[in-house]
Design a protein around this motif. Structure first.
Motif, mmCIF file in Angstrom:
data_model
loop_
_atom_site.group_PDB
_atom_site.id
_atom_site.type_symbol
_atom_site.label_atom_id
_atom_site.label_comp_id
_atom_site.label_asym_id
_atom_site.label_seq_id
_atom_site.Cartn_x
_atom_site.Cartn_y
_atom_site.Cartn_z
ATOM 1 N N GLY A 1 -0.760 7.728 -12.477
ATOM 2 C CA GLY A 1 -0.170 7.196 -11.251
ATOM 3 C C GLY A 1 -0.901 6.008 -10.674
ATOM 4 N N GLY A 2 -2.002 5.617 -11.275
ATOM 5 C CA GLY A 2 -2.747 4.468 -10.768
ATOM 6 C C GLY A 2 -3.347 4.690 -9.393
ATOM 7 N N PHE A 3 -3.763 5.910 -9.098
ATOM 8 C CA PHE A 3 -4.325 6.211 -7.781
ATOM 9 C C PHE A 3 -5.689 5.541 -7.617
ATOM 10 C CE2 PHE A 3 -1.129 9.488 -8.022
ATOM 11 C CZ PHE A 3 -0.679 9.574 -6.705
ATOM 12 N N ASP A 4 -5.867 4.905 -6.474
ATOM 13 C CA ASP A 4 -7.121 4.218 -6.158
ATOM 14 C C ASP A 4 -8.033 5.040 -5.266
ATOM 15 O OD1 ASP A 4 -6.537 1.408 -7.255
ATOM 16 O OD2 ASP A 4 -4.794 1.794 -6.000
ATOM 17 N N VAL A 5 -7.444 5.837 -4.359
ATOM 18 C CA VAL A 5 -8.237 6.555 -3.367
ATOM 19 C C VAL A 5 -7.515 7.841 -2.994
ATOM 20 C CG1 VAL A 5 -7.194 5.235 -1.472
ATOM 21 C CG2 VAL A 5 -9.410 6.362 -1.127
ATOM 22 N N VAL A 6 -8.295 8.907 -2.776
ATOM 23 C CA VAL A 6 -7.713 10.186 -2.382
ATOM 24 C C VAL A 6 -8.505 10.775 -1.222
ATOM 25 C CG1 VAL A 6 -6.789 10.730 -4.670
ATOM 26 C CG2 VAL A 6 -9.102 11.502 -4.055
ATOM 27 N N LEU B 1 -2.576 -0.870 -3.713
ATOM 28 C CA LEU B 1 -3.443 0.285 -3.518
ATOM 29 C C LEU B 1 -2.568 1.521 -3.364
ATOM 30 C CD1 LEU B 1 -6.728 0.710 -2.087
ATOM 31 C CD2 LEU B 1 -5.077 1.920 -0.705
ATOM 32 N N THR B 2 -2.976 2.617 -4.026
ATOM 33 C CA THR B 2 -2.190 3.848 -3.986
ATOM 34 C C THR B 2 -3.070 5.016 -3.551
ATOM 35 O OG1 THR B 2 -0.729 3.031 -5.731
ATOM 36 C CG2 THR B 2 -0.720 5.390 -5.326
ATOM 37 N N PHE B 3 -2.561 5.787 -2.586
ATOM 38 C CA PHE B 3 -3.298 6.892 -1.963
ATOM 39 C C PHE B 3 -2.534 8.201 -2.078
ATOM 40 C CE2 PHE B 3 -2.974 9.683 1.692
ATOM 41 C CZ PHE B 3 -4.264 10.176 1.792
ATOM 42 N N GLY B 4 -3.284 9.318 -2.147
ATOM 43 C CA GLY B 4 -2.704 10.649 -2.046
ATOM 44 C C GLY B 4 -3.743 11.651 -1.571
ATOM 45 N N ASN B 5 -3.276 12.825 -1.137
ATOM 46 C CA ASN B 5 -4.178 13.901 -0.696
ATOM 47 C C ASN B 5 -4.379 14.883 -1.835
ATOM 48 O OD1 ASN B 5 -5.605 15.805 1.031
ATOM 49 N ND2 ASN B 5 -3.712 17.009 0.961
ATOM 50 N N LEU B 6 -5.611 14.969 -2.350
ATOM 51 C CA LEU B 6 -5.922 15.858 -3.469
ATOM 52 C C LEU B 6 -6.333 17.212 -2.905
ATOM 53 C CD1 LEU B 6 -6.131 15.983 -6.546
ATOM 54 C CD2 LEU B 6 -8.537 15.346 -6.315
ATOM 55 N N GLU B 7 -5.434 18.183 -3.026
ATOM 56 C CA GLU B 7 -5.615 19.449 -2.322
ATOM 57 C C GLU B 7 -6.066 20.549 -3.279
ATOM 58 O OE1 GLU B 7 -3.802 21.880 1.373
ATOM 59 O OE2 GLU B 7 -2.663 20.236 0.526
ATOM 60 N N GLY B 8 -7.386 20.770 -3.301
ATOM 61 C CA GLY B 8 -7.944 21.821 -4.138
ATOM 62 C C GLY B 8 -9.236 21.378 -4.773
ATOM 63 N N ALA B 9 -9.924 22.331 -5.397
ATOM 64 C CA ALA B 9 -11.176 22.038 -6.093
ATOM 65 C C ALA B 9 -10.871 21.497 -7.487
ATOM 66 C CB ALA B 9 -12.025 23.292 -6.193
ATOM 67 N N ILE C 1 0.852 -1.190 0.000
ATOM 68 C CA ILE C 1 0.000 0.000 0.000
ATOM 69 C C ILE C 1 0.884 1.235 0.000
ATOM 70 C CG2 ILE C 1 -1.747 1.299 1.270
ATOM 71 C CD1 ILE C 1 -2.821 -1.376 2.286
ATOM 72 N N ILE C 2 0.712 2.062 -1.032
ATOM 73 C CA ILE C 2 1.540 3.263 -1.191
ATOM 74 C C ILE C 2 0.754 4.491 -0.748
ATOM 75 C CG2 ILE C 2 2.372 4.866 -2.973
ATOM 76 C CD1 ILE C 2 3.769 2.586 -4.308
#
Length: 397
Positions: free
Chosen positions: A157-162, A115-123, A76-77
């Motif tokens: 980036g193959g992001f699954d969840v933000v 699974l790859t996660f990141g924080n999506l900061e903005g509208a 998990i990234i």
């Protein structure tokens, strides 16, 4: 032909013969049919025994192959803040080449995890929306990311969840929030963190994940309301294999890399006690905690066999973020857990953002000694170590 079809045919034919024997016949014909039925039954028994053996062998083979193919552990990234460029107050703040180069140096790493996660900061909004109050729009840090840009980078980036629980998700009012939710749903990326969507549950490759996100900002799930957060996490733990919690909290800036274990304030705002929050979430059933918000990297910890990153820093923040010094250094963290979320090991991949931003592998690995030092000072009782090549290991291993 499938085995179940073979079984159907074998059982059907003798049944027809036996049914025929039940019809009105002469004695001779009855005797002949009786013998035929006996022969049919004997044949049926032989075939059935043979098929049972084949069925057992097939079932055993299937089970063995399935066991071999099933993963014993999960990768998990997690990465920190992501803002891929904004068209406000002008399109000059958008990246060149439609953003295709922003994460090209690390996209294969991101896609290698389960699974790859990141924080999506903005509208996420092409235009419009009611921008937050700014005395000088030219200096207003309001982020409005075009849909095509966000979709391309997240897919690359193959992001699954933000996480969408942060202080910039409301930069363009309710229109920006609602469009962002609709957009992420349409492209198949899971999200959580607003009061209208506090958590999500989803399945990937046979593993059921629960995800919740928290922040101290308007319209987000409140990191300061630990009791309410505990209730959500307990519900997720009851229904999911692995529970991931994200938080956007703590004071900001290069002078705020240390965990105080107390309530942190910034510009007079209560940003939560990230240490108490993280421990409470694991006590409630969380398996992995990914923190962000300070815009710098912070310490890492394993508590009750569960991993905590107190801040993953700035991962991909184009043009409108300060990237000087430690602010431009961050980790990609790949955590190996078992299927119940228990920490096994991890790997830090150091990255750096240069110029206006965009992710580049840092050959000097400058974030590693930062994490090593922060772990020693802030979590001296910690049970993990980060090696010089970025491995995250238990000290007793």
């Amino acid at each position: 032909m499938k085995l179940k079809n073979i079984l159907f045919i074998v059982f059907l034919l003798p049944t027809i013969s036996i049914s025929h024997f039940g019809c009105s016949q002469t004695d001779y014909q009855a005797i002949q049919n009786t013998n035929t039925a006996k022969d049919s039954l004997a044949l049926l028994n032989t075939l059935t025994d043979s098929l049972k053996i084949k069925l057992n062998d097939t079932t055993l083979s299937y089970v063995e192959e399935k066991a071999k193919s099933e993963k014993k552990t999960l990768q998990i990234i997690g990465v920190g803040d992501m803002m891929f460029g904004t068209n406000f107050p002008s399109t000059a703040h958008l990246p060149p080449n439609e953003g295709k180069d922003l994460i090209s140096d690390v996209d294969s790493i991101l896609k290698s995890a389960d699974l790859t996660f990141g924080n999506l900061e903005g509208a996420v909004l092409d235009k419009g929306g009611a921008v937050k109050r700014c005395s000088d729009p030219s200096k207003c840090y309001a982020f409005r990311m075009p849909e095509k840009l966000v979709e391309d980078v997240l897919k690359q980036g193959g992001f699954d969840v933000v996480s969408i629980a942060n202080n910039h998700v409301g930069d363009f009012g309710n229109e920006g929030r609602e469009n962002g939710k609709k957009f992420l749903k349409n492209i198949g990326v899971e999200y959580a963190g607003l009061t209208s969507c506090p958590y999500t549950m989803f399945e990937k490759e046979g593993i059921k994940y629960g995800f919740a996100a928290f922040a101290p900002n308007s319209g987000t799930m409140d990191i300061r309301d630990i009791k309410a957060a505990e209730k959500i996490v307990k519900q997720l733990n009851d229904s999911c294999d692995v529970v991931i919690v994200s938080f956007h909290g703590g004071a900001e800036g290069r002078s705020k890399q240390h965990i105080t274990r107390k309530t942190e304030t910034f510009y007079g705002e209560n940003r939560g006690n990230v240490y108490a929050f993280s421990h409470a979430m694991i006590d409630a059933g969380a398996d992995i905690i990914f923190g962000h918000g300070p815009h710098v990297t912070r310490a890492m910890e394993v508590y009750k066999d569960r991993f905590i990153a107190y801040s993953l820093g700035n991962f991909c923040t184009y043009d409108r973020f300060s990237l000087r010094g430690e602010s431009g250094l961050a980790p990609i963290v790949n955590i190996e857990v078992d299927k119940e979320g228990k920490f096994i090991s991890g790997q830090v991949t150091p990255i750096i953002q240069l110029g206006r931003g965009g992710v580049t592998l840092d050959k000097q690995k400058r974030v590693i000694p930062i994490i090593q030092n922060l772990n020693k000072t802030d979590i001296p009782e910690g049970i993990i170590e980060v090696t010089d090549d970025g491995k995250i290991l238990r000290k007793d291993k």
